[in-house]
Design an enzyme around this catalytic site. Structure first.
Site, PDB file in Angstrom:
ATOM      1  N   ASP A  21       0.843  -1.210   0.000  1.00 46.35           N
ATOM      2  CA  ASP A  21       0.000   0.000   0.000  1.00 46.35           C
ATOM      3  C   ASP A  21       0.872   1.251   0.000  1.00 46.35           C
ATOM      4  O   ASP A  21       1.988   1.246   0.523  1.00 46.35           O
ATOM      5  CB  ASP A  21      -0.903  -0.026   1.246  1.00 46.35           C
ATOM      6  CG  ASP A  21      -2.086   0.923   1.106  1.00 46.35           C
ATOM      7  OD1 ASP A  21      -2.289   1.492   0.017  1.00 46.35           O
ATOM      8  OD2 ASP A  21      -2.800   1.105   2.110  1.00 46.35           O
ATOM      9  N   HIS A  38       2.990   2.990  -8.904  1.00 44.83           N
ATOM     10  CA  HIS A  38       2.847   1.548  -9.157  1.00 44.83           C
ATOM     11  C   HIS A  38       4.099   1.014  -9.865  1.00 44.83           C
ATOM     12  O   HIS A  38       4.563  -0.080  -9.576  1.00 44.83           O
ATOM     13  CB  HIS A  38       1.606   1.271 -10.007  1.00 44.83           C
ATOM     14  CG  HIS A  38       0.311   1.659  -9.340  1.00 44.83           C
ATOM     15  ND1 HIS A  38       0.039   1.371  -8.024  1.00 44.83           N
ATOM     16  CD2 HIS A  38      -0.793   2.315  -9.806  1.00 44.83           C
ATOM     17  CE1 HIS A  38      -1.169   1.824  -7.710  1.00 44.83           C
ATOM     18  NE2 HIS A  38      -1.690   2.406  -8.769  1.00 44.83           N
ATOM     19  N   LEU A 132      10.712 -21.006  -3.545  1.00 43.78           N
ATOM     20  CA  LEU A 132       9.661 -20.110  -3.053  1.00 43.78           C
ATOM     21  C   LEU A 132       8.415 -20.179  -3.953  1.00 43.78           C
ATOM     22  O   LEU A 132       8.536 -20.178  -5.174  1.00 43.78           O
ATOM     23  CB  LEU A 132      10.210 -18.672  -3.071  1.00 43.78           C
ATOM     24  CG  LEU A 132       9.199 -17.564  -2.766  1.00 43.78           C
ATOM     25  CD1 LEU A 132       8.918 -17.478  -1.271  1.00 43.78           C
ATOM     26  CD2 LEU A 132       9.702 -16.203  -3.258  1.00 43.78           C
TER      27      LEU A 132
HETATM   28  C1  FPP Z   1      -1.636   0.074  -3.421  1.00 45.23           C
HETATM   29  O1  FPP Z   1      -1.257   1.404  -3.493  1.00 45.23           O
HETATM   30  C2  FPP Z   1      -1.067  -0.710  -4.527  1.00 45.23           C
HETATM   31  C3  FPP Z   1      -1.794  -1.338  -5.487  1.00 45.23           C
HETATM   32  C4  FPP Z   1      -3.258  -1.310  -5.524  1.00 45.23           C
HETATM   33  C5  FPP Z   1      -1.146  -2.059  -6.595  1.00 45.23           C
HETATM   34  C6  FPP Z   1       0.089  -2.806  -6.257  1.00 45.23           C
HETATM   35  C7  FPP Z   1       0.613  -3.494  -7.454  1.00 45.23           C
HETATM   36  C8  FPP Z   1       1.895  -3.454  -7.865  1.00 45.23           C
HETATM   37  C9  FPP Z   1       2.969  -2.765  -7.150  1.00 45.23           C
HETATM   38  C10 FPP Z   1       2.294  -4.233  -9.070  1.00 45.23           C
HETATM   39  C11 FPP Z   1       2.495  -5.629  -8.616  1.00 45.23           C
HETATM   40  C12 FPP Z   1       3.115  -6.468  -9.618  1.00 45.23           C
HETATM   41  C13 FPP Z   1       3.235  -7.806  -9.492  1.00 45.23           C
HETATM   42  C14 FPP Z   1       3.933  -8.548 -10.540  1.00 45.23           C
HETATM   43  C15 FPP Z   1       2.699  -8.558  -8.325  1.00 45.23           C
HETATM   44  P1  FPP Z   1      -2.398   2.513  -3.602  1.00 45.23           P
HETATM   45  O2  FPP Z   1      -2.581   2.824  -5.039  1.00 45.23           O
HETATM   46  O3  FPP Z   1      -3.617   2.034  -2.881  1.00 45.23           O
HETATM   47  O4  FPP Z   1      -1.719   3.699  -2.851  1.00 45.23           O
HETATM   48  P2  FPP Z   1      -2.437   4.856  -1.993  1.00 45.23           P
HETATM   49  O5  FPP Z   1      -3.129   4.171  -0.851  1.00 45.23           O
HETATM   50  O6  FPP Z   1      -1.282   5.691  -1.557  1.00 45.23           O
HETATM   51  O7  FPP Z   1      -3.374   5.560  -2.927  1.00 45.23           O
END
Ligand code: FPP
Length: 249
Positions: A21, A38, A132
């Site tokens: 997050d 992201h 893993l």
């Molecule tokens: C939360 O931050 C993050 C996500 C909803 C997406 C996470 C996904 C990735 C990092 C890509 C993953 C890739 C693989 C291959 C597993 P948010 O957008 O909710 O942040 P905020 O709370 O600050 O708005």
């Protein structure tokens, strides 16, 4: 001394689950679009996988996209899906070299055919690995998973394959989509939010939680090792008294 050197290697959690997050806030702090966060978050995914593999964690579950995330703006969803399939495909060789197996949990029927095919390719490629297991929760929510499980059990009862008396905690655990992995000992959530957000509700019954301040794009191996260090200093009692736990040792 690195946090890794302080770890008790005899007591590494078998299964760590992470709620990644803070990508959006990380990007906003830099005056950038959310997708920028992201993109950097993918680097942290690599750090988490490498760190977990280095110390012998058996299962690492990453909450990449929840069923609620389908309500985000369309271009953010599309950007995230592209990022994820690119990351999974670009990293597939590297994951293979590192003996990593890939599993996806979630309502994948909601994904586009293209995303589903790309994911299947990567899962198949890594299927024979034995190190893993990387579990990506994609279009996942725990209530969805539990609802599906209840329906499947109800069908078995209706077809007289099992009786009501046979429904117990073990049967439910074995019927969940996550039946191939042990419950997580440690669940980490970044960005200082203190919620489970519909993640592994059944499986988290006895998990330890670490709510850490770091925003996901700043998460590194060192952050992982520091968090495990802190976890190793806790006493897990599973409903017993502290005295009983000490006597059991
Ligand atoms: C939360 O931050 C993050 C996500 C909803 C997406 C996470 C996904 C990735 C990092 C890509 C993953 C890739 C693989 C291959 C597993 P948010 O957008 O909710 O942040 P905020 O709370 O600050 O708005």
């Amino acid at each position: 001394m690195s946090a890794k050197d302080k770890l008790n290697l005899q007591q590494i959690p078998q299964h760590i689950a992470i709620i990644m997050d803070g990508n959006g806030r990380w990007a906003e702090q830099r005056g950038q679009e959310r997708i920028f966060g992201h993109k950097h978050g993918v680097e942290s995914v690599r750090e988490a996988i490498e760190g977990a593999a280095e110390i012998g964690v058996k299962f690492l579950t990453l909450y990449a996209f929840s069923t609620e995330n389908w309500n985000r703006p369309k271009d953010e969803i599309e950007g995230l899906m592209e990022l994820m399939i690119d990351a999974i495909n670009n990293e597939a060789d590297n994951l293979n070299k590192n003996n990593v197996r890939l599993r996806i949990i979630g309502d994948t029927e909601r994904l586009s055919e293209r995303v589903k095919n790309k994911i299947k390719e990567a899962v198949d490629k890594l299927n024979n690995n034995s190190g893993l297991t990387l579990v990506v929760a994609l279009s996942y929510s725990s209530r969805w998973e539990i609802t599906e499980t209840v329906k499947n059990i109800a069908i078995k009862v209706k077809n007289a394959e099992i009786s009501i008396d046979e429904i117990d905690e073990n049967l439910i655990s074995e019927s969940l989509k996550t039946n191939f992995m042990p419950d997580p000992e440690l669940i980490i959530r970044t960005s200082a939010e203190k919620r489970l957000s519909n993640f592994l509700l059944w499986q988290a019954s006895y998990s330890e939680f670490a709510f850490i301040e770091t925003l996901w794009p700043d998460f590194t191996k060192e952050t992982l090792f520091e968090t495990i260090n802190e976890f190793q200093n806790r006493e897990r009692r599973f409903g017993k008294t502290g005295r009983q736990v000490q006597d059991d040792k």
